[in-house]
Motif scaffolding. Sequence first.
Motif, PDB file in Angstrom:
ATOM      1  N   GLN A 378       0.873  -1.146  -0.048  1.00  0.00           N
ATOM      2  CA  GLN A 378       0.048  -0.081  -0.017  1.00  0.00           C
ATOM      3  C   GLN A 378       1.017   1.233   0.004  1.00  0.00           C
ATOM      4  N   LEU A 379       1.965   1.165   0.853  1.00  0.00           N
ATOM      5  CA  LEU A 379       2.654   2.484   0.980  1.00  0.00           C
ATOM      6  C   LEU A 379       3.412   2.614  -0.364  1.00  0.00           C
ATOM      7  N   THR A 380       3.871   1.502  -1.011  1.00  0.00           N
ATOM      8  CA  THR A 380       4.523   1.788  -2.369  1.00  0.00           C
ATOM      9  C   THR A 380       3.567   2.302  -3.483  1.00  0.00           C
ATOM     10  N   LEU A 381       2.323   1.707  -3.609  1.00  0.00           N
ATOM     11  CA  LEU A 381       1.209   2.444  -4.186  1.00  0.00           C
ATOM     12  C   LEU A 381       0.959   3.784  -4.090  1.00  0.00           C
ATOM     13  N   VAL A 382       1.214   4.267  -2.596  1.00  0.00           N
ATOM     14  CA  VAL A 382       0.780   5.542  -2.484  1.00  0.00           C
ATOM     15  C   VAL A 382       1.813   6.585  -2.916  1.00  0.00           C
ATOM     16  N   ALA A 383       3.019   5.948  -2.753  1.00  0.00           N
ATOM     17  CA  ALA A 383       4.189   6.873  -2.946  1.00  0.00           C
ATOM     18  C   ALA A 383       4.453   6.907  -4.553  1.00  0.00           C
ATOM     19  N   ILE A 384       4.241   6.008  -5.408  1.00  0.00           N
ATOM     20  CA  ILE A 384       4.084   6.029  -6.895  1.00  0.00           C
ATOM     21  C   ILE A 384       2.993   6.916  -7.458  1.00  0.00           C
ATOM     22  N   SER A 385       1.883   6.497  -6.719  1.00  0.00           N
ATOM     23  CA  SER A 385       0.788   7.558  -7.235  1.00  0.00           C
ATOM     24  C   SER A 385       0.962   8.988  -7.006  1.00  0.00           C
ATOM     25  N   LYS A 386       1.380   9.290  -6.018  1.00  0.00           N
ATOM     26  CA  LYS A 386       1.602  10.923  -5.653  1.00  0.00           C
ATOM     27  C   LYS A 386       2.477  11.522  -6.757  1.00  0.00           C
ATOM     28  N   GLN A 390      -1.196  13.146 -13.423  1.00  0.00           N
ATOM     29  CA  GLN A 390      -2.527  12.875 -14.113  1.00  0.00           C
ATOM     30  C   GLN A 390      -3.358  11.911 -13.144  1.00  0.00           C
ATOM     31  N   VAL A 391      -2.720  11.006 -12.244  1.00  0.00           N
ATOM     32  CA  VAL A 391      -3.589  10.185 -11.244  1.00  0.00           C
ATOM     33  C   VAL A 391      -4.148  11.017 -10.127  1.00  0.00           C
ATOM     34  N   GLY A 392      -3.183  11.929  -9.913  1.00  0.00           N
ATOM     35  CA  GLY A 392      -3.763  12.872  -8.789  1.00  0.00           C
ATOM     36  C   GLY A 392      -5.062  13.723  -9.493  1.00  0.00           C
ATOM     37  N   GLU A 393      -4.881  14.340 -10.685  1.00  0.00           N
ATOM     38  CA  GLU A 393      -6.136  14.706 -11.072  1.00  0.00           C
ATOM     39  C   GLU A 393      -7.415  14.025 -11.023  1.00  0.00           C
ATOM     40  N   LEU A 394      -7.161  12.775 -11.415  1.00  0.00           N
ATOM     41  CA  LEU A 394      -8.344  11.760 -11.661  1.00  0.00           C
ATOM     42  C   LEU A 394      -8.729  11.576 -10.083  1.00  0.00           C
ATOM     43  N   VAL A 395      -8.041  11.262  -9.336  1.00  0.00           N
ATOM     44  CA  VAL A 395      -8.537  11.175  -7.941  1.00  0.00           C
ATOM     45  C   VAL A 395      -9.372  12.378  -7.338  1.00  0.00           C
ATOM     46  N   LEU A 396      -8.712  13.637  -7.720  1.00  0.00           N
ATOM     47  CA  LEU A 396      -9.313  14.762  -7.198  1.00  0.00           C
ATOM     48  C   LEU A 396     -10.599  14.795  -8.026  1.00  0.00           C
ATOM     49  N   LEU A 397     -10.639  14.713  -9.184  1.00  0.00           N
ATOM     50  CA  LEU A 397     -12.015  14.765 -10.114  1.00  0.00           C
ATOM     51  C   LEU A 397     -13.150  13.774  -9.415  1.00  0.00           C
ATOM     52  N   VAL A 398     -12.784  12.547  -9.349  1.00  0.00           N
ATOM     53  CA  VAL A 398     -13.677  11.589  -8.417  1.00  0.00           C
ATOM     54  C   VAL A 398     -14.171  11.912  -7.084  1.00  0.00           C
ATOM     55  N   SER A 399     -13.171  12.363  -6.363  1.00  0.00           N
ATOM     56  CA  SER A 399     -13.678  13.091  -4.917  1.00  0.00           C
ATOM     57  C   SER A 399     -14.727  14.075  -5.059  1.00  0.00           C
ATOM     58  N   ASN A 400     -14.465  15.018  -6.158  1.00  0.00           N
ATOM     59  CA  ASN A 400     -15.230  16.254  -6.433  1.00  0.00           C
ATOM     60  C   ASN A 400     -16.654  15.720  -6.994  1.00  0.00           C
ATOM     61  N   ILE A 401     -16.795  14.756  -7.885  1.00  0.00           N
ATOM     62  CA  ILE A 401     -17.845  14.268  -8.309  1.00  0.00           C
ATOM     63  C   ILE A 401     -18.855  13.394  -7.209  1.00  0.00           C
ATOM     64  N   LEU A 402     -18.236  12.851  -6.417  1.00  0.00           N
ATOM     65  CA  LEU A 402     -18.830  12.091  -5.068  1.00  0.00           C
ATOM     66  C   LEU A 402     -19.424  13.205  -4.132  1.00  0.00           C
ATOM     67  N   ASN A 403     -18.797  14.343  -4.078  1.00  0.00           N
ATOM     68  CA  ASN A 403     -19.219  15.486  -3.127  1.00  0.00           C
ATOM     69  C   ASN A 403     -20.308  16.059  -3.778  1.00  0.00           C
ATOM     70  N   VAL A 404     -20.655  16.041  -5.136  1.00  0.00           N
ATOM     71  CA  VAL A 404     -21.861  16.696  -5.648  1.00  0.00           C
ATOM     72  C   VAL A 404     -22.866  15.638  -5.497  1.00  0.00           C
ATOM     73  N   THR A 498     -14.042  13.309 -21.138  1.00  0.00           N
ATOM     74  CA  THR A 498     -13.154  13.435 -22.160  1.00  0.00           C
ATOM     75  C   THR A 498     -12.464  11.982 -22.051  1.00  0.00           C
ATOM     76  N   TYR A 499     -11.493  11.719 -23.312  1.00  0.00           N
ATOM     77  CA  TYR A 499     -10.887  10.626 -23.277  1.00  0.00           C
ATOM     78  C   TYR A 499      -9.856  10.492 -22.546  1.00  0.00           C
ATOM     79  N   LYS A 500      -9.151  11.291 -21.964  1.00  0.00           N
ATOM     80  CA  LYS A 500      -8.236  11.210 -20.990  1.00  0.00           C
ATOM     81  C   LYS A 500      -8.638  10.685 -19.710  1.00  0.00           C
TER      82      LYS A 500
END
Length: 534
Positions: A378-386, A390-404, A498-500
Amino acid sequence: MNLLKFYNKVPKISSASQNQSNREVIDTIIPQSDPAERTPILEYHPNHRDEIRRAYIQGGPCQPRYHDFPQSDFSGFKRCFNPIWFDEFNWLEYSVSTDVAYCLPCYLFKGESIHQGGGDVFSSKGFRNWNRKECFKKHVGLPNSIHNKADRNCDDLMRQKQSIDAAFEKHSDQTKREYWVRLNASVDVVRILLNQGFAFRGHDESETSLNKGNFIEILSWYADKCDKIKPFVLKRAPKNNKMTSSDIQKEIVTACKIETIKAIIEDLNGDYFALLVDESLDVSRKEQMAIVLRYIDKKESVMERFIGIVHVRDTSALSLKKAIVDVLVHHSLSLSSIRGQCYDGASNMQGDIKGLKKLIKQESRSAHSIHCFAHQLQLTLVAISKKCVQVGELVLLVSNILNVLGASFKRVDEFRDSQNEKLQEALDMGELKTGRGLNQELGLVRAGDTRWGSHFKLFGNIIRMFGSIVDVLDTFVEDSSTLDDRAKASGYLEACQTYKVAFLLHLMTDILGITNELNVSLQKKSKILQMPCY
């Protein structure tokens, strides 16, 4: 429901024979006149302590008034113990062998935490700052100080007619039987609540309350179902002996805890064990450390048993080690019996120089530390993903959609209705199969920051429910009452189509699917993995 089957029957011992046995043991114990040579009172058997205390009280404090007290140097001035202090403080004792002063009441009734006014100094360590007489008055303290409570306990102990045993003997056999019925009933209810992890108290436990809390309600139900206890509990019990107060509940819970840990220690049977420790903040913002023992029992099964939570004010490795040692010593365990350590990846735990792992390894060379493989993944996945923007932008977008989607019950209902409609369409077109356990309702649960296994489930659910998410966002853009909400929803709707974003969702689902399979395997009890050879 007969809960008495959980009790182990023990042979009855008459009070006369028990008292005779206690007297024979106590007669072999010789009270020590020198305070420094006395055995700590808590090391005696609980059944013998009161008789030993009475012997010391009858003998009085050790006060050698005509001793030649040695002098000590205090900042260039010679000072010594003054025997006149015996007249001013009748509780004061003096040790000839160590040249220190003690307090007899505090020695006799010392608790596990006695730190007010130098209580620990006067009860076990000894006081010798002869230039600071004011410390004696500070030790006595206010009327409710620990010293004064201990002094009152001495007086109460010597009043035989007011003792608990004497008061209990005054009651008839019928009264005693009724008392044991109430006590057993309360113990039964406590055991049920502890086993199920339920709360005890209620917000309103008055007679007019419709819900008096789990303890009172279950006890009332128990009395209605069992005629043997109904005449003796709750309203039919004496007002000063109902055995239902919060203090009684806490004492029974404490007794259950002691007996449970005692059974764990007996099951361990002095064998080797591994130590599992983790720390966390509770709801009151206090740092709590949980301690678990992992060992092989007599049936050769691997057991993991929780033995306690300790509040720690400091999370440094030295403080944690001291707290762990105190818990182990309290249960007659030693660091030398540790054969394994398991902690998280924090530096105060896993540090190779001053970490807790290193400190315990110095005490027990065989206490090998193993960092949880699943946690390392888990720590390895967190360190690499940060490191991937692009992955950070995806996580932020998903979090905002959940808030809405989760900000309004109306939108949650719209999302559920849209999901049901699309599921029905897929079934009508034959795209999905029907069967038991299939096509269950999916949810959008927020993923944990450090648990990337939860991101795998979330990304997969978003792909499956993508059409319903777009429908709800589209409806929210049209029906939103404020320009700010409309602009946010419109931005999220445009970004998620978007395709991205679609590519990243599928990419992360595939990658996390591989690591999730490994993560699940690492958390299984039987971790026999087939490793490739290169």
